[in-house]
Design a protein around this motif. Structure first.
Motif, PDB file in Angstrom:
ATOM      1  N   ASP A 184       0.799  -1.271   0.102  1.00 42.27           N
ATOM      2  CA  ASP A 184      -0.021  -0.073  -0.008  1.00 42.27           C
ATOM      3  C   ASP A 184       0.735   1.261   0.046  1.00 42.27           C
ATOM      4  N   ARG A 307      -0.551  -2.259   4.794  1.00 42.71           N
ATOM      5  CA  ARG A 307      -1.887  -2.111   4.608  1.00 42.71           C
ATOM      6  C   ARG A 307      -2.608  -1.318   5.238  1.00 42.71           C
ATOM      7  N   ASN A 546     -10.180   1.875  -7.497  1.00 44.10           N
ATOM      8  CA  ASN A 546     -10.599   0.764  -7.400  1.00 44.10           C
ATOM      9  C   ASN A 546     -10.518   0.391  -5.816  1.00 44.10           C
ATOM     10  N   TYR A 547     -11.650   0.094  -5.298  1.00 40.14           N
ATOM     11  CA  TYR A 547     -11.555   0.084  -3.817  1.00 40.14           C
ATOM     12  C   TYR A 547     -11.788  -1.619  -3.392  1.00 40.14           C
ATOM     13  N   ASP A 548     -11.762  -2.344  -4.517  1.00 38.45           N
ATOM     14  CA  ASP A 548     -12.084  -3.627  -4.550  1.00 38.45           C
ATOM     15  C   ASP A 548     -10.921  -4.218  -4.809  1.00 38.45           C
ATOM     16  N   ARG A 549      -9.942  -5.015  -3.669  1.00 38.69           N
ATOM     17  CA  ARG A 549      -8.585  -5.578  -3.551  1.00 38.69           C
ATOM     18  C   ARG A 549      -8.629  -6.806  -4.639  1.00 38.69           C
ATOM     19  N   THR A 552      -8.381  -7.228  -9.847  1.00 37.88           N
ATOM     20  CA  THR A 552      -7.225  -6.991 -10.592  1.00 37.88           C
ATOM     21  C   THR A 552      -6.955  -6.375 -11.758  1.00 37.88           C
ATOM     22  N   TYR A 556      -5.277  -1.064  -7.396  1.00 42.65           N
ATOM     23  CA  TYR A 556      -5.934  -0.693  -6.065  1.00 42.65           C
ATOM     24  C   TYR A 556      -5.730   0.720  -5.843  1.00 42.65           C
TER      25      TYR A 556
END
Length: 1012
Positions: A184, A307, A546-549, A552, A556
């Protein structure tokens, strides 16, 4: 718009210089890109366009509900060093994470190589900055800022990369630095020359840098002033380049010192950490040693991942973010690390976990950085912040402008927007977004006042525009989105300002689309379903942030720097001062759109992601753009900046030296999603006063934007400014109706009260003279009850905004207006005598037929052929609206023109050259007096063109610019007049106007010139 949102810098334009514009919006838009000249200096063998030489067969569009996107490359692809043309992972090792490659980050120039095709530009991680070289990794801990420009005027401050030492492997000579890993807020560069290899893990807030090496001794090369003050086996402490460091080799190791070189075999274990120490007085080696002792238990703990996880607590209106460190201890039993907090994190620090003193509590160790002082935690494994979320609204409520004379004034202003609420003639993603944003404001106001016809016209324009862009047809190349699998991005075409070639500004552009979609979802929920066009909105959200890890296909949180707390605009970030961002407020527009989209569609994940972005950026913006902690360097002379760089900040923009635009760029668009700008009303007033001081007077451009900002601090003063200048020029994304509505209502509501929060994301509280007004908007399809933290409760029907307290009002969602009585009959007009007969006019020669294309001439005529002069000189700007001033512009007219309006638009092609001067911008205006009565019936002003600093004419054309504003309508010409004006609106240098090839083509047929 004239805003260059990702910004180019080169050694040709050092900090402090007035740079050419270029918000990293691409060449398909007005060419405001001094940076592109730098590209020309690189050889074709090094720089390559990422476009295929042979176009593949067109693919079928990918359906997303009723919408679709294409996978064809219908426009420019991202550009960079040659290998990237076919493989965005070209500068990643095989061990790098799978999925889309991150862009728009503080370290992006390492993987998205743009100019330096072997290494990267400086990477400003804070408190340490880094720069890869073939020999290893350079480190810099700069503790004093460098100031450029004039204090109190246009200027910048930077903590520049100034190399203190290089860490490498003996004999290492790598041809390229690659990326082996990222998390992150860390990245791991990698070097390998075939015989020797090295990786280094670096990141935000990490004064410890971790190295792994093979193939030779570890070699640290300092500056000529290197001085060792600690040497006790595995540890060696030294000062170099004005900073203090400690290198920690494995137990049993030793160091040899030769001049400015330090060497160790690392006991054959191949790992090493190097710590930059907090600032210590020059003569206090004992204090340095004490710092080294405190760091030692954590010097052998490798940070293997980072993270951030967030939770939105509705009941307290707080975003709780936990920043965690994954670690591996190579010696000892510690799990914590040493981490420095940015001011926006420290301000809301709630908990610390770890194995350091007091469980990783804040220590009395501080680092200097471009963001201010960074307090350091010793032995932390995680820390948590509780950042307040203060709410958004679709629009401020009409507590004032819904009654009496004020309503009549607003009604008249709304009437002027009735036919075309979008107004802007837009084509690319940015300008289409601006037009959508303008229409959304009209929707909100008209809905509040039950002007349903105007509201529905605006909604129809919004739906037509979004549906057009969200639908791709086979073979279509414009007004659509295209997914590029190589880069993991969805790009709208036509792009703007580098959104295609450099992946810049997606959050800026797409934020407008998402806000418009959220507004449309309230009035047409079916349109927003997954079966219709809701899925395409989600695709835009995923591309930009994109907030959904688990998804792909996109990186992110592409545009959002998780640790720094704000967006970055540049896709590649390849500047000596790191990445940058100008319009923090347009970044917040994206977050606001995500919040309202999530609430309107019932998508709590989207809502919470938007609230996380919004709350975190609010804290960062207040600290770093508006200097909440007073951390900007002494001597800089400002308490606000126009743009943030990785290494500092600038009271400047890429497109203008005007104070109004420098400060205004971080206050637009003006929406109910931007109430965070008013959290410190006194600061708002102080910033506005600073603008007036720098400007040597009240604003002369962007008055509507700046009055609207001032209204968040002093509404009555803002309203007085608006009333005193009714003819002000309207900013492209604004309307007179919205500006008046916003300012007049804030004058009655007062200022934002952040001490009272709500359990709804779409609510706010205002206070004036000690009395509060509670506001809640319901943008769902069911009634809600909103509870405020002081016990106040509001029941809000679906689709309405309700206020209580100092102002009790409810509006919106009425679905229609009350019938009105028919008008009273009036007496017929009195008869009048017929006019006296007059003599017939003398016959004249018939007018000559003419071409619709005219040349500009030095003597002020529009002519069918070029004049005798090759050029005319446009003087340095004497004010943004100095139109008609002969010292700064050229005016050319043509009288006695007759012709039939052909329905097309004005076209022009103007040659401009500012030589080697930077920062100039030239505007064109065309006016038509259709009947020759001395009154212009149609006036068209075009967005200005920013010239580059290279001799040679550039083309300012109707194809590469947009219409800034228009008044009136075109019709047939009958003995009329055409006037063309060209003048400099920004810049301190003159500009040559090419008279031999500068033409204007007017939209008339059967054209004749000559007195009737």
């Amino acid at each position: 718009m004239f805003y260059p949102f990702d910004h180019k810098e080169s050694t040709a334009n050092p900090p402090g210089a007035v740079r050419p514009p270029g918000r990293d919006r691409g060449e398909s838009s007005p060419p405001r890109h001094g940076w592109r000249l730098r590209v020309a200096a690189f050889t074709a063998a090094v720089i390559a366009l990422s476009t295929a030489s042979t176009a593949p067969a067109a693919a079928d569009p990918v359906p997303v509900g009723a919408g679709s996107y294409t996978t064809d490359q219908v426009g420019p692809a991202p550009e960079g060093c040659a290998p990237l043309a076919n493989d965005a992972r070209a500068f990643l090792t095989d061990s790098a994470p799978e999925g889309a490659v991150p862009t728009n980050d503080w370290w992006s120039s390492l993987s998205f190589k743009k100019f330096n095709c072997s290494m990267s530009e400086p990477l400003h991680a804070h408190p340490v900055s880094y720069k890869p070289s073939p020999e290893g990794l350079g480190l810099s801990y700069t503790q004093e800022p460098t100031l450029y420009g004039t204090p109190g005027g246009i200027g910048e401050f930077h903590y520049p990369y100034s190399q203190d030492l290089v860490v490498g492997v003996a004999g290492l000579n790598a041809s390229v630095a690659e990326v082996a890993d990222w998390s992150d807020w860390t990245v791991t560069p990698s070097w390998n020359d075939g015989a020797r290899s090295m990786t280094a893990t670096i990141g935000h807030g990490l004064p410890l840098t971790w190295f792994e090496m093979a193939g030779g001794d570890a070699v640290l090369t300092g500056e000529s002033d290197l001085r060792v003050w600690l040497d006790d086996g595995a540890r060696i402490g030294f000062s170099t380049g004005g900073a203090d460091y400690v290198a920690f080799a494995p137990s049993g190791s030793s160091w040899t010192v030769s001049g400015s070189e330090l060497r160790s075999g690392l006991s054959g274990k191949g790992y090493l950490s190097v710590a930059a120490l907090p600032t210590t007085p020059a003569d206090d080696d004992a204090a340095r040693t004490a710092q080294a002792d405190a760091f030692t238990p954590y010097a052998y703990v490798e940070v293997t991942g980072t993270r951030a996880d967030y939770v939105y607590d509705e009941s307290t209106s707080v975003v709780r973010t936990t920043y965690s460190f994954e670690t591996e201890a190579h010696e000892g039993g510690n799990a914590g690390t040493i981490v420095s907090l940015y001011p926006h994190q420290e301000a809301y620090l709630d908990q610390v976990a770890g194995d350091g003193p007091g469980g990783g509590a804040a220590a009395d160790r501080e680092y200097e950085s471009a963001r201010g002082t960074m307090t350091t935690l010793i032995g932390a494994t995680s820390f948590t912040t509780d950042t307040p979320y203060t709410g958004v609204l679709p629009e401020v409520p009409a507590v004032t402008t819904s009654e009496g004379d004020a309503n009549a004034r607003l009604d008249a202003l709304l009437d002027a927007e009735a036919d075309d609420p979008m107004s802007i003639d837009a084509d690319d993603t940015y300008w289409t977004g601006k037009a959508l944003g303008r229409a959304v404001r009209i929707v909100e106001i008209a809905d509040q006042l039950d002007r349903t016809s105007i509201r529905d016209t605006a909604l129809e324009q919004i739906e037509t525009t979004l549906t057009d862009w969200f639908t791709a047809s086979p073979g279509e190349t414009e007004h659509l989105f295209a997914y590029n699998e190589n880069w993991g991005t969805l790009v709208g075409f036509p792009g703007a300002y580098g959104s295609d070639r450099e992946l810049n500004d997606h959050h800026f552009h797409y934020g407008y689309f998402i806000v418009a979609a959220a507004t449309l979802a309230r009035f047409d929920p079916e349109w927003a379903t997954d079966e219709q066009f809701g899925g395409m909105v989600d695709e835009l959200i995923a591309d930009a942030n994109n907030y959904d890890r688990g998804d792909t296909r996109y990186p992110y949180l592409r545009d959002f720097d998780i640790y720094a707390g704000h967006d970055w605009a540049a896709g590649h970030g390849a500047f000596v001062n790191g990445n940058n961002q100008e319009s923090s407020s347009e970044g917040q527009n994206f977050a606001n759109g995500l919040i309202q989209w999530g609430v309107a569609t019932g998508d709590d994940d989207a809502r919470d992601a938007g609230i996380y972005l919004y709350a975190t950026q609010t804290a960062a913006i207040q600290h770093y753009w508006f200097d909440q902690a007073g951390a900007m360097p002494e001597g800089f002379g400002h308490s606000t900046v126009g743009m943030i760089w990785g290494s500092g900040g600038a009271y400047a923009t890429w497109f203008s030296g005007e104070a109004e635009m420098i400060q205004g760029i971080n206050t637009l668009p003006v929406t109910g999603g931007h109430l965070y700008l008013g959290l410190r009303p006194d600061d708002v007033v102080a910033n506005y006063d600073e603008l007036v001081a720098v400007n040597n007077g009240d604003p002369t451009v962007w008055q509507d934007i700046l009055w609207s900002y001032l209204a968040l601090g002093d509404g009555e003063r803002a309203l007085a400014g608006l009333d005193g200048d009714p003819g002000y020029p309207v900013e492209e994304g604004e309307s007179r109706a919205h500006t008046y509505h916003w300012i007049a209502n804030l004058a009655d509501l007062g200022t934002v009260d952040p001490t009272v929060t709500a359990d709804s994301p779409v609510a706010a509280v205002f206070t004036k003279d000690g009395a509060r007004t509670y506001v809640a908007s319901n943008i769902t399809q069911s009634p809600v009850t909103v509870q405020f933290s002081d016990g106040t409760s509001l029941a809000v029907p679906a689709g309405r905004t309700v206020t209580s307290g100092a102002h009790d009002w409810s509006g919106g969602g009425a679905g229609g207006t009350e019938p009105t009585d028919p008008p009273e009959p009036t007496d017929p007009p009195e008869p009048t005598d017929p006019p006296e007969p007059t003599d017939p006019p003398e016959p004249t020669d018939p007018p000559e037929p003419a071409s619709p294309t005219f040349y500009l001439t030095a003597d002020g005529d529009l002519a069918a052929e070029p004049g005798s002069d090759d050029t005319a000189v446009l003087g340095a700007r004497s004010g943004p609206d100095a139109v008609g001033d002969p010292s700064t512009g050229l005016t050319a007219t043509l009288d006695h023109v007759t012709g039939e309006f052909g329905g097309d638009a004005t076209a022009f092609d103007i040659g401009l050259d500012a030589g080697q001067d930077v920062g100039n911008g030239t505007r064109l205006r065309v006016s038509y007096d259709l009947e020759g009565d001395g009154s212009f019936d149609r006036v068209e002003s075009y967005a200005y063109f920013a010239t580059d600093p290279v001799p040679g004419f550039e083309r300012y054309t109707s194809a590469n610019t947009t219409m800034q504003s228009s008044e009136g309508a075109l019709g047939d010409l009958a003995d009329g007049t055409i006037k063309v004006e060209v003048w400099n609106v920004i810049g301190n240098a003159s500009t040559l106007l090419d008279l031999q090839d500068s033409v204007v083509e007017v939209p008339f047929e059967s054209l004749t010139v000559g007195a009737e």
